[in-house]
Design a protein around this motif. Structure first.
Motif, PDB file in Angstrom:
ATOM      1  N   ASN A   1      35.271  52.711  37.521  1.00 21.22           N
ATOM      2  CA  ASN A   1      34.817  51.895  36.190  1.00 21.22           C
ATOM      3  C   ASN A   1      34.730  50.494  36.700  1.00 21.22           C
ATOM      4  OD1 ASN A   1      35.540  53.943  34.463  1.00 21.22           O
ATOM      5  ND2 ASN A   1      37.597  53.149  34.042  1.00 21.22           N
TER       6      ASN A   1
ATOM      7  N   TYR B   1      44.668  48.440  37.348  1.00 22.54           N
ATOM      8  CA  TYR B   1      45.076  48.592  35.914  1.00 22.54           C
ATOM      9  C   TYR B   1      45.205  47.416  35.237  1.00 22.54           C
ATOM     10  CZ  TYR B   1      46.446  50.354  31.371  1.00 22.54           C
ATOM     11  OH  TYR B   1      46.676  50.870  30.172  1.00 22.54           O
TER      12      TYR B   1
ATOM     13  N   HIS C   1      39.833  54.222  38.090  1.00 24.03           N
ATOM     14  CA  HIS C   1      39.750  52.440  37.861  1.00 24.03           C
ATOM     15  C   HIS C   1      38.549  51.815  38.950  1.00 24.03           C
ATOM     16  CE1 HIS C   1      43.043  52.721  35.154  1.00 24.03           C
ATOM     17  NE2 HIS C   1      43.784  52.769  36.058  1.00 24.03           N
TER      18      HIS C   1
ATOM     19  N   ARG D   1      41.929  44.839  35.096  1.00 23.29           N
ATOM     20  CA  ARG D   1      40.671  45.359  34.238  1.00 23.29           C
ATOM     21  C   ARG D   1      40.471  44.676  33.029  1.00 23.29           C
ATOM     22  NH1 ARG D   1      41.220  49.975  30.472  1.00 23.29           N
ATOM     23  NH2 ARG D   1      43.459  50.031  29.551  1.00 23.29           N
TER      24      ARG D   1
ATOM     25  N   THR E   1      46.935  50.982  42.443  1.00 19.97           N
ATOM     26  CA  THR E   1      46.617  51.668  41.014  1.00 19.97           C
ATOM     27  C   THR E   1      47.230  50.768  40.012  1.00 19.97           C
ATOM     28  OG1 THR E   1      46.662  53.878  41.932  1.00 19.97           O
ATOM     29  CG2 THR E   1      46.614  53.658  39.731  1.00 19.97           C
TER      30      THR E   1
END
Length: 267
Positions: free
Chosen positions: A31, A119, A28, A122, A115
């Motif tokens: 990204n 997520y 992540h 995003r 984490t």
């Protein structure tokens, strides 16, 4: 010894599960860095289009309201595109910095918190990036109508609209290809809540156990004559329960003191 080995096994299992979760965190994070870099490039392009673009005067048009309308739409699109791309840069920067800080320096379980937070954020970041990209191309459509003749403007506008539709179709096609059921995602929560759950011994239990041990040692120093005088025989400490901890500690200290005094008198 067994308790120490169990604690070491739990710690090792938890460390390995955290290392696996770190892979998802790095995914992540990378990204976001990629999207943030592309958004920064688009923001620079938007600023250039906003500053360097010099539309022709309105008196060159047969109807004044046409260039005014085109300019209005153009500047609204290019400003909105710039703000959307800058927002993506700000979001990705904040998420990358704060997410990594929480994952490394936070309390126990922070890697999972960081984490999962990346997520969840995003979707908003990618959506804002898509808005910025679409608005940038829309401003190109207005730009060709302001600069070129109607023949060239018509062709260039068709190319831009085709590009927008192609991007939209490509997005849905790729999303459909790589789509999966979120309920089937690998989750490490069962490991952290199960075998890797490390629970410390409460301090109150440690104190009570230590006081019981001291009481047993104090009773063992009492002589046989004192046992007969007391008339109690052997003391079963496993059945003795006292609700008040302070009173229990006081009785134990008194018995230990009596045991030492009796030993000295016997000698």
């Amino acid at each position: 010894m067994l308790a120490a080995d169990k604690l070491q096994l739990q710690s090792s299992l938890k460390q390995q599960a955290t290392a696996l979760k770190e892979k998802e965190f790095n995914l992540h994070h990378n990204n976001f860095m990629t999207v943030g870099t592309q958004a920064a490039v688009l923001a620079g392009l938007d600023v250039t289009m906003f500053i360097e673009f010099q539309p022709p005067p309105n008196n060159e048009w047969a109807f004044i309201f046409i260039p005014r309308t085109l300019k209005f739409i153009y500047y609204v699109c290019i400003t909105s595109a710039f703000c959307a791309n800058i927002l993506v840069v700000a979001q990705t920067t904040i998420l990358s910095v704060l997410g990594a800080s929480v994952a490394l320096r936070g309390p126990d379980g922070s890697m999972m918190t960081a984490t999962d937070g990346l997520y969840q954020e995003r979707a908003m970041v990618f959506q804002t990036f898509g808005y910025g990209l679409g608005l940038t191309i829309s401003s190109v459509v207005m730009c060709v109508w302001l600069h070129l003749h109607w023949e060239a403007s018509l062709v260039c506008c068709g190319i831009a609209v085709y590009t927008i539709n192609r991007m939209r179709g490509t997005y849905y096609r790729i999303v459909k290809k790589f789509d999966f059921d979120e309920s089937l995602t690998v989750d490490f929560q069962d490991i952290f809540d199960g075998p890797a759950a490390i629970t410390a011994i409460p301090m109150r239990h440690m104190l009570v156990d230590g006081m019981r041990f001291a009481r047993v040692n104090g009773i063992s120093g009492i002589t046989g004559g004192e046992k007969r005088a007391s008339g109690k025989g052997s003391f079963d400490h496993g059945n003795a329960t006292i609700d008040d901890d302070e009173e229990e500690a006081y009785v134990r200290r008194q018995r230990m003191t009596n045991g030492k005094t009796t030993g000295l008198q016997t000698v």
